[in-house]
Design an enzyme around this catalytic site. Structure first.
Site, PDB file in Angstrom:
ATOM      1  N   ASP A  58       0.676  -1.108   0.063  1.00  0.00           N
ATOM      2  CA  ASP A  58       0.280   0.151   0.015  1.00  0.00           C
ATOM      3  C   ASP A  58       1.112   1.294   0.278  1.00  0.00           C
ATOM      4  OD1 ASP A  58      -1.075   1.909   0.892  1.00  0.00           O
ATOM      5  OD2 ASP A  58      -3.001   1.500   1.886  1.00  0.00           O
ATOM      6  N   HIS A  59       0.988   2.077  -0.732  1.00  0.00           N
ATOM      7  CA  HIS A  59       2.072   2.481  -1.344  1.00  0.00           C
ATOM      8  C   HIS A  59       2.240   4.102  -0.143  1.00  0.00           C
ATOM      9  CE1 HIS A  59      -0.199   5.308  -4.508  1.00  0.00           C
ATOM     10  NE2 HIS A  59       0.591   6.356  -3.774  1.00  0.00           N
TER      11      HIS A  59
ATOM     12  N   HIS B 118      -5.879   2.585   0.953  1.00  0.00           N
ATOM     13  CA  HIS B 118      -4.505   4.269   1.615  1.00  0.00           C
ATOM     14  C   HIS B 118      -5.244   4.873   3.086  1.00  0.00           C
ATOM     15  CE1 HIS B 118      -3.012   2.765  -1.660  1.00  0.00           C
ATOM     16  NE2 HIS B 118      -4.025   4.202  -2.725  1.00  0.00           N
TER      17      HIS B 118
HETATM   18  C1  BG6 Z   1      -3.577   4.639  -6.197  1.00  0.00           C
HETATM   19  C2  BG6 Z   1      -5.216   4.525  -7.023  1.00  0.00           C
HETATM   20  O1  BG6 Z   1      -4.034   3.089  -5.981  1.00  0.00           O
HETATM   21  O2  BG6 Z   1      -3.218   5.405  -5.330  1.00  0.00           O
HETATM   22  C3  BG6 Z   1      -5.304   5.927  -7.967  1.00  0.00           C
HETATM   23  O3  BG6 Z   1      -5.324   3.708  -8.076  1.00  0.00           O
HETATM   24  C4  BG6 Z   1      -5.160   7.269  -7.292  1.00  0.00           C
HETATM   25  O4  BG6 Z   1      -6.446   5.995  -8.310  1.00  0.00           O
HETATM   26  C5  BG6 Z   1      -3.137   7.258  -6.525  1.00  0.00           C
HETATM   27  O5  BG6 Z   1      -4.882   7.903  -8.712  1.00  0.00           O
HETATM   28  C6  BG6 Z   1      -2.809   8.145  -5.824  1.00  0.00           C
HETATM   29  O6  BG6 Z   1      -1.397   8.029  -4.811  1.00  0.00           O
HETATM   30  P1  BG6 Z   1      -1.023   9.454  -4.616  1.00  0.00           P
HETATM   31  O7  BG6 Z   1       0.004   8.309  -4.104  1.00  0.00           O
HETATM   32  O8  BG6 Z   1      -0.543   9.863  -5.833  1.00  0.00           O
HETATM   33  O9  BG6 Z   1      -1.992   9.753  -4.064  1.00  0.00           O
END
Ligand code: BG6
Length: 487
Positions: free
Chosen positions: A179-180, A242
């Protein structure tokens, strides 16, 4: 000064290597780690995809994509070229029978002694098949690791099927569910702030905190991902993973160490204490929205329906009043909000404290707020009431104490994937989701999805470039609160 401790040498196989995630995030992250000297010379990154490429044309693709997704990284062209020498390509339909895997077997035949990682940057429907092929072809050695990109399924049942199927080949200690958001700098800082400062803990509960807000607002629409997104929607795409992970880190009790299982055991307690929605609760405490045409930062943006080419009941925005039913948090709402095509890209966690019980100054005090900004400009600010300097009457001003040091020290904030990829190589599971966490999060999300289905109704439209549907502001207004949307 930033410190880079080299990781052990590795062979990293990226399935879905020509896809959006690989080009936009994974390869730029690996490039940055290489440029900082963290990736040892014997390491290799093997891209696997169905496309008719060879190693040379794949390197060219990566090189060109870096210009777009890692701009400014390649001031030292020779160093960037050197990085590309670590990259190889194997054309492979990963769903094909074991016989078709000879190319991959050959590529990995020289990898003895190195950490072996399989990164599945593919649709989740392929996870189990790929894991099975890795077993049949003997490529899944006892020490090899697998990385699964979210989404892990689209509900509890499909998540379980993935966890069972992948788990039959890779045990939990070798399964890294990404989960980044957990790799973002401010998110890690949240743990440090909470558990390395004695000052914070005594005020971190319902005694002092009025409510918590978590906002993840995006300017982008669904881009080229309409097919995936329309089956998913904002709840599955952003909240189930997230946003719930952020909520967990705000709400968890102190783990007894930074050990992966110590942290994850505390997160699962929070997820289990999250109040499930029924139809009535969903109606009262949640809002679904979908963007119509509008202006985002002065630029015309089409409606969601036009972007995907059909009418749809999928939500591109949600606002939720969530509740954590435990002693620390009972009565402290967690307002969660995320949406595409909003006025600005902004992700932040706001801890809003209660008002002072009386004002001896005749008013003017704003509530204290701790604002953790994840993006775009990461930082932590604590809003305090101060005396406005100068003569005359005693005037109160609410001003931020800035706790962000990156600018001062000239540190580049690494992208979340940089840290997470290196953690996979090191075998550190602390920032990855354990099976039971994913399943607990789906249990909560499934209940809400079922409640929405029972209530029926289309998502409320909001203009692209706005803060979401009016109902989202009303959700707060009814409780005498407001979203923190600084000008
Ligand atoms: C991803 C989603 O996990 O996270 C995307 O599938 C979203 O829809 C993205 O745009 C958002 O990541 P960040 O790091 O740009 O906030």
């Amino acid at each position: 000064m930033a410190e880079f401790i080299p990781v052990p040498p590795f062979d990293l196989v990226v399935f879905g290597a020509t896809g959006d995630l690989s080009l936009r995030k994974l390869f730029p992250a690996l490039l940055h780690r290489f440029l900082d000297g963290q990736i040892p010379a014997q390491s290799r990154i093997i891209g696997a995809a169905r496309g008719d490429l060879d190693t040379n044309s794949f390197r060219k693709l990566i090189h060109d994509s870096h210009e777009e997704f890692a701009p400014g990284a390649c001031v030292d062209h020779a160093k960037c070229e050197e990085f590309l020498q670590h990259v190889e390509y194997v054309k492979l339909d990963a769903t094909a029978e074991a016989l078709a895997w000879a190319g991959m077997q050959a590529a990995l035949s020289t990898g003895d002694g190195k950490v072996r990682i399989f990164y599945l940057a593919t649709a989740p429907s392929l996870f189990v098949t790929i894991a099975q092929r890795l077993a049949e072809t003997g490529l899944a050695t006892p020490d090899s690791r697998i990385v699964l990109e979210k989404p892990i399924g689209r509900d509890l049942a499909s998540a379980r099927a993935i966890n069972d199927g992948v788990g039959a080949v890779f045990d939990e200690s070798r399964t890294f569910r990404i989960d980044h958001y957990l790799g973002k700098e401010t998110v890690q800082n949240l743990l440090v702030l909470r558990f390395a400062n004695m000052l914070i803990e005594p005020v971190w509960s319902r005694a002092t905190i009025d409510h918590v807000q978590i906002t993840v607002a995006e300017e982008i629409g669904v881009e080229g991902r309409g097919d995936y997104y329309d089956k998913s929607g904002a709840l599955r795409d952003m909240v189930q993973n997230h946003i719930l992970q952020l909520l967990c880190l705000v709400a968890l009790e102190s783990p007894n160490s930074m050990d992966a299982d110590a942290i994850r055991a505390e997160k699962i307690k929070v997820l289990s204490a999250l109040k499930r929605f029924d139809a009535a609760g969903a109606k009262e405490k949640t809002v679904r929205g979908q963007y119509k045409a509008g202006l985002v930062k002065g630029k015309a943006a089409p409606a969601y329906a036009d972007e995907i080419g059909r009418r749809s009941g999928t939500e591109t925005f949600v606002a939720i009043k969530a509740e954590v039913d435990n002693w620390r948090w009972a009565g402290v709402p967690f307002y969660l909000r995320t949406g595409k095509r909003m006025g600005e890209r902004r992700s932040e966690i706001v801890i809003q404290f209660k008002q002072t019980p009386v004002s001896i100054f005749g008013g003017g005090e704003g509530p204290n707020r701790l604002v953790l900004r994840l993006q775009p400009d990461e930082g932590v600010r604590l809003w305090l009431n101060m005396k406005e300097p100068g003569p005359g009457g005693l005037r109160i001003k609410t001003a931020p104490l800035d706790l962000s040091f990156a600018e001062e020290f000239g540190v580049r904030y690494p992208d979340a994937y940089e840290r997470l990829l290196m953690d996979v190589v090191r075998g550190n599971l602390a920032l990855f989701m354990r099976r039971d966490e994913v399943e607990a999060a789906w249990t909560w999300a499934d209940a809400l999805l079922a409640a929405w289905a029972e209530n029926g109704g289309e998502p409320k439209l909001y203009a692209a470039g706005s803060n979401g549907p009016e109902a989202s502001a009303n959700l707060m207004d009814r409780d005498g609160r407001a979203w923190w949307d600084p000008e």
